[in-house]
Design an enzyme around this catalytic site. Structure first.
Site, PDB file in Angstrom:
ATOM      1  N   GLY A  98       0.817  -1.213   0.000  1.00 36.65           N
ATOM      2  CA  GLY A  98       0.000   0.000   0.000  1.00 36.65           C
ATOM      3  C   GLY A  98       0.848   1.258   0.000  1.00 36.65           C
ATOM      4  O   GLY A  98       0.572   2.218   0.717  1.00 36.65           O
ATOM      5  N   ALA A  99       1.888   1.259  -0.839  1.00 36.45           N
ATOM      6  CA  ALA A  99       2.784   2.422  -0.883  1.00 36.45           C
ATOM      7  C   ALA A  99       2.322   3.456  -1.904  1.00 36.45           C
ATOM      8  O   ALA A  99       3.049   4.395  -2.218  1.00 36.45           O
ATOM      9  CB  ALA A  99       4.206   1.964  -1.188  1.00 36.45           C
ATOM     10  N   GLY A 104       2.102   4.714   3.581  1.00 38.61           N
ATOM     11  CA  GLY A 104       3.010   3.869   2.803  1.00 38.61           C
ATOM     12  C   GLY A 104       3.858   4.693   1.842  1.00 38.61           C
ATOM     13  O   GLY A 104       5.075   4.504   1.745  1.00 38.61           O
ATOM     14  N   TYR A 279     -12.748  -3.131  10.748  1.00 35.51           N
ATOM     15  CA  TYR A 279     -11.419  -2.512  10.607  1.00 35.51           C
ATOM     16  C   TYR A 279     -10.640  -2.595  11.916  1.00 35.51           C
ATOM     17  O   TYR A 279      -9.472  -2.992  11.943  1.00 35.51           O
ATOM     18  CB  TYR A 279     -11.556  -1.048  10.170  1.00 35.51           C
ATOM     19  CG  TYR A 279     -10.244  -0.279  10.235  1.00 35.51           C
ATOM     20  CD1 TYR A 279      -9.363  -0.265   9.152  1.00 35.51           C
ATOM     21  CD2 TYR A 279      -9.880   0.415  11.390  1.00 35.51           C
ATOM     22  CE1 TYR A 279      -8.159   0.426   9.219  1.00 35.51           C
ATOM     23  CE2 TYR A 279      -8.674   1.107  11.461  1.00 35.51           C
ATOM     24  CZ  TYR A 279      -7.822   1.114  10.384  1.00 35.51           C
ATOM     25  OH  TYR A 279      -6.616   1.788  10.465  1.00 35.51           O
TER      26      TYR A 279
END
Ligand code: NDP
Ligand code: PMR
Length: 404
Positions: A98-99, A104, A279
């Protein structure tokens, strides 16, 4: 040396003008409606707030609150696996999931710009990641974008294979990607039929980390690390963790049933679907998984396992599914009321420290930062540090991702 501040706040007095904003937010329901908690909480970012005069004057709708703030440990932590000075330090390879945005991307930038790291940006949207890397000025030779969709176990397996084919040693892995679906009325599912938040944030990362563990073991890098990003909101020993719905994995019956919403519940504890809770549950899983890795492999593999709460990065894409009013009010609420706000840049520097700093090599730790931006070893909630639950979570997750 640890410095501990204990403050007691009683729900007396009336709301002043600052307090109004909380009331109106409560009325709109955007900040989680009313909360009634019997408090004895260890604070993270809450500490600076409770020390302020303004706060003490306010009525707090949270009952009597006893907060013990851990603000110290600004000194470098004791290390269990200190870097071996004799080994030559080549450029390290760090995989960041997730960069393509938020934390990220900021971490990729902080590391990629030093010239000491090659960042493998593990992203589901190749083009977005490539553009993000370019526009944040990471030198071309310091990053590679590789496709990874954590919501598909096949994709995770393919990614691990591609990493091997690339021939690059794996020195550090950062499990950072996440989805947050607070407004979803119905559950949605990963390619393998798991509820999307737990499927992506926990199960996808669980498989990835397990598959890459052998690669980490084989790396000759002086300090090998596996970092799984956690959060304050999964920790019920904090104020933020007591905002409903609270994380609670129960006896994992929903997870054991496959989280598919068909035969069993889509929630880990077997309850009704709630996107915000899913979550927070997934973050508890992240923190439990890190500790179970530590117990099982730290000694044997010489890898440092760590988790962290980087602060409230209130403007990231994580809140993209939230209502517009929440997205408008959340940043000022965190900046001026809770004082838990951090910029993406600052949060990226924090995670980059956990990736690369020699003083953050202690394994099994959940790092946080105090108001002076000094790191300290924080305490997890009872559930997020429950070793029995971590073992059970590990075993159930292994079955779901096809490792057992
Ligand atoms: P963002 O939404 O900005 O970043 C999340 C990243 O995860 C995006 O790059 C997104 O990709 C990626 N992602 C989502 N689903 C998948 C998938 N199926 N496969 C691969 N990648 C995926 O949020 P943040 O930067 O805020 O979140 C990063 C981490 O920080 C999370 O673990 C979150 O829990 C944690 N965190 C965040 C806090 C905050 O206040 N924001 C506080 C505490 C912890 P894409 O760009 O394609 O959407
Ligand atoms: Mg929370 C010290 C107080 C504090 C901190 C550090 C956070 C962080 N939050 C705090 C307090 C409160 N929050 C209070 C008092 C309320 C009720 C008014 C509140 C509400 C709230 C909502 C509705 N906060 C939220 C939400 C979200 O939807 C966010 C969330 O839970 O995402 C899962 C969130 C967050 N608060 C935080 C942080 C870091 C988040 C988001 C991200 C995360 O944990 O990953």
């Amino acid at each position: 040396m640890a410095l501990q501040a204990t403050t007691t706040i009683s729900p007396t007095g009336s709301l002043n003008k600052e307090g109004k904003s909380i009331t109106s937010l409560k009325e709109t329901g955007f900040f989680g409606a009313s909360i009634s908690v019997p408090f004895s909480l260890k604070a993270e970012s809450w500490a600076p707030l409770i020390r302020s005069k303004e706060f003490r004057k306010r009525e707090v709708a949270f009952g009597t609150l006893v907060v013990r703030a851990q603000t110290a440990a600004t000194t470098p932590a004791m290390t269990n696996s200190a870097p071996d000075a004799k080994k030559t330090k080549r450029k390290g390879n760090v995989i960041i999931t997730g960069a393509s945005s938020g934390l990220g991307l900021a971490t990729a930038r902080a590391l990629g710009q030093t010239g000491e790291w090659h960042v493998i940006m593990a992203c589901r949207n190749f083009l977005k990641a490539e553009k993000a890397a370019k526009s944040s000025g990471i030198p071309k030779e310091n990053y590679t974008v590789m496709h990874l969709d954590l919501a598909s176990l096949n994709s995770v397996r393919q990614f691990a294979e591609n990493v091997r084919l690339s021939g690059k040693p794996v020195d550090v892995v950062v499990c950072n990607a996440a989805v947050y679906l607070p407004t979803a009325k119905e559950p949605t599912y990963t390619a393998d039929g798991f509820e999307l938040s737990v499927g992506t944030n926990h199960l996808g990362h669980f498989l990835l980390a397990r598959l890459l563990l052998d690669d980490l073991k084989q790396s000759d890098y002086p300090s090998k690390r596996l970092i799984i990003v956690g959060s304050i909101t999964g920790n019920t020993n904090t104020l933020a963790g007591n905002v409903p719905p609270k994380a609670n994995l129960g006896d994992l019956r929903g997870l054991a049933g496959g989280l598919n919403g068909v035969n069993t519940s889509s929630m880990i504890d077997g309850g009704e679907f709630d996107g915000a809770k899913a979550y927070k549950d997934s973050k508890v899983c992240n923190m439990l998984t890190m500790q179970e890795f530590h117990r099982r492999y730290h000694e044997e593999a010489g890898v440092t396992f760590a988790s962290l709460y980087p602060g409230c990065i209130a403007e990231t894409g994580l809140f993209r599914e939230h209502v517009p009013l929440f997205r408008l009010l959340f940043p000022p609420f965190q900046k001026y009321i809770t004082k838990g706000y951090v910029s993406e840049e600052e949060a990226g520097k924090r995670l980059a420290q956990v990736v690369s700093e020699p003083y953050l090599t202690k394994s099994g730790v959940y790092w946080s930062w105090n108001k002076n931006s000094s790191s300290f070893e924080n305490q997890l909630s009872e559930e997020a540090s429950d070793a029995e639950k971590a073992k059970k979570l590990w075993e159930v997750s292994e079955k779901l991702v096809g490792l057992a």
